[in-house]
Enzyme design. Structure first.
Site, PDB file in Angstrom:
ATOM      1  N   HIS B  12       0.716  -1.259   0.089  1.00  0.00           N
ATOM      2  CA  HIS B  12      -0.257   0.071   0.443  1.00  0.00           C
ATOM      3  C   HIS B  12       0.882   1.752   0.005  1.00  0.00           C
ATOM      4  CE1 HIS B  12      -0.529  -0.846   3.889  1.00  0.00           C
ATOM      5  NE2 HIS B  12       0.519   0.436   4.061  1.00  0.00           N
ATOM      6  N   HIS B  59      -1.341   4.441   9.433  1.00  0.00           N
ATOM      7  CA  HIS B  59       0.405   5.532   9.565  1.00  0.00           C
ATOM      8  C   HIS B  59       0.233   6.248  10.576  1.00  0.00           C
ATOM      9  CE1 HIS B  59       0.086   2.609   5.640  1.00  0.00           C
ATOM     10  NE2 HIS B  59       0.814   1.950   6.650  1.00  0.00           N
ATOM     11  N   HIS B 193      11.254  -2.937   3.088  1.00  0.00           N
ATOM     12  CA  HIS B 193      10.913  -1.738   2.432  1.00  0.00           C
ATOM     13  C   HIS B 193      12.240  -1.051   3.900  1.00  0.00           C
ATOM     14  CE1 HIS B 193       6.397  -1.810   4.153  1.00  0.00           C
ATOM     15  NE2 HIS B 193       7.429  -0.583   3.971  1.00  0.00           N
ATOM     16  N   GLU B 240       4.690  -5.176   8.638  1.00  0.00           N
ATOM     17  CA  GLU B 240       4.096  -5.138   8.329  1.00  0.00           C
ATOM     18  C   GLU B 240       3.107  -6.283   7.546  1.00  0.00           C
ATOM     19  OE1 GLU B 240       3.764  -1.346   4.622  1.00  0.00           O
ATOM     20  OE2 GLU B 240       3.479  -0.122   6.765  1.00  0.00           O
TER      21      GLU B 240
HETATM   22 FE   LIG Z   1       2.480   0.804   5.699  1.00  0.00          FE
END
Ligand SMILES: [Fe+2]
Lengths: 131, 279
Positions: B12, B59, B193, B240
């Site tokens: 996302h 977030h 990431h 995540e």
């Molecule tokens: Fe995220």
């Protein structure tokens, strides 16, 4: 008291755990306040006065006003909060990463296009110490 | 009765929302990513779920540091796209399904998952970007969404094994809802990431591939991956990926992998995407 943590030896990484979160609470609340336009306007009008609503440490306050991005993380900030302060300054996630890694936007973007930072040599602090 | 027909895993990355909203999703940088989702849009048009159960994380947008629920279930009538500091995304408001949400909330607690109930909630890119990737730019989203927000920001996120078990509990809840609804479950976020500090930009494609293989074919084993492995191997924000296990737990033990797409980079992130069907 320093608690040993299994993730302490990941290089160039600050894990935002409960201790960091406690330390950074007011700093992070300051950052997230800038998500909303009226607060961005108030900060713009008088940064020092605006930030003083948040009882953070003088180190945190200094790092926030001086956009010291890595220091903010070390002092309890989390990237999803500090990115709100970055957005206020017109800096997006990728530009922010360019700043935190010291590479600058162009070199960082090129590194990502060629596959990103390799995991090899970047798993353990000891691998960085050797360099 | 309601039933689960399929699952979608989808990164996302906020930049993908920006690319779609600003009309640059065909350029040299973003084009290859959106091309990887063309199959998915066609598939979605045929699949036509009545409801999407969407697992994502906030977030530090709707949730600030005051309250940090590990699992928060949306029970509202609608969810407005939030201002994340750049103004809200120009995408439709997301409609909820209150009856189904209320049923799931009750069923989960009685099945020992003590979730938090959100009767009002704005949603950030974590929820809206997967909708964009799967539906493009419709005037209205084609079906209601039941959102589940998972804390993956403040360590520790819930364990992968716990997310997997929650998926199974969600399935029980959905299958005991009396209305005949076809439900598609989304697990979002990832892949490898790291957004922060000096190691930012970390990508581990070999690990991502192994992760997807385990998720699809050996979920029980894959759900045992420990937090330290996610953080070290997939980057601090790669954690995540535990959310994909909520989706996987809601599906059959054996699934058909209909589509897989993987691309580096989108901004700082490896984009991963799977479509899985219950067989
Ligand atoms: Fe995220």
């Amino acid at each position: 008291m320093t608690i040993q943590k299994p993730y302490d030896d990941i290089p160039g990484t600050i894990i935002f755990d409960s201790q960091q979160a406690a330390k950074g609470y007011h700093l992070n609340q300051f950052c997230i306040s800038l998500r909303l336009a009226p607060n961005r306007d108030a900060f713009k009008a008088d940064p020092e006065n605006y930030i003083d609503q948040f009882p953070m440490t003088s180190d945190q306050r200094h790092a926030a006003l001086n956009q010291d991005w890595n220091r903010l993380l070390e002092l309890g900030g989390n990237i999803y909060y500090t990115s709100k302060l970055a957005a206020y300054h017109g800096i997006n996630f990728q530009e922010l990463a360019g700043l935190m890694t010291g590479k600058g936007s162009t070199a960082y973007r090129e590194m990502m296009i060629s596959g990103g930072r390799s995991i090899e040599g970047n798993r353990y602090q000891s691998e960085w110490d050797d360099k | 009765m309601a039933y689960i027909s399929s699952g979608v895993a989808c990164s996302h990355v906020p930049a993908l929302g920006v690319a779609s909203d600003s009309g640059i999703s065909n350029d040299d940088y973003y084009g290859p990513i959106f091309k990887g989702f063309e199959f998915s849009k066609d598939w979605m048009a045929k699949e036509k779920p009545d409801v999407i159960f969407l697992v994502y994380n906030d977030h530090c947008t709707a949730f600030d540091a005051r309250v940090i629920p590990t699992f928060a279930l949306g029970c509202a009538a609608e969810y407005a796209p939030a201002d994340e500091g750049w103004g809200p995304r120009p995408v439709p408001t997301v409609n909820g399904h209150r009856d189904l949400s209320a049923h799931i909330a009750q069923s989960l607690v009685l099945d020992s998952f003590d979730i938090t109930i959100m009767n009002e909630m704005e949603v950030d890119h974590g929820l809206t970007v997967p909708l964009t990737m799967m539906f493009g730019q419709p005037e209205q989203w084609p079906c209601p969404v039941v959102p589940l927000a998972v804390n993956v920001v403040q360590y520790p996120a819930p364990l992968g094994s716990r997310c997997y078990a929650l998926g199974k509990s969600i399935r029980k809840a959905i299958e005991s809802f009396p209305e005949n609804l076809k439900v598609c479950v989304f697990g979002t976020g990832g892949m490898s990431h790291q957004l922060q500090h000096q190691r930012a930009g970390l990508i581990n494609s070999a690990w991502d591939e192994r992760f997807m293989n385990l998720l699809v074919n050996e979920p029980e084993k894959g759900s045992q991956i420990e937090h330290i492995e996610y953080m070290r191997e997939a980057g601090s924000e790669g954690i995540e990926l535990v959310m994909w296990y909520v989706m996987r737990g809601a599906l059959n033990d054996k699934v058909n992998e209909i589509h897989r797409f993987y691309h580096v980079p989108a901004s700082n992130t490896a984009v991963g995407h799977l479509i899985l069907e219950n067989n």
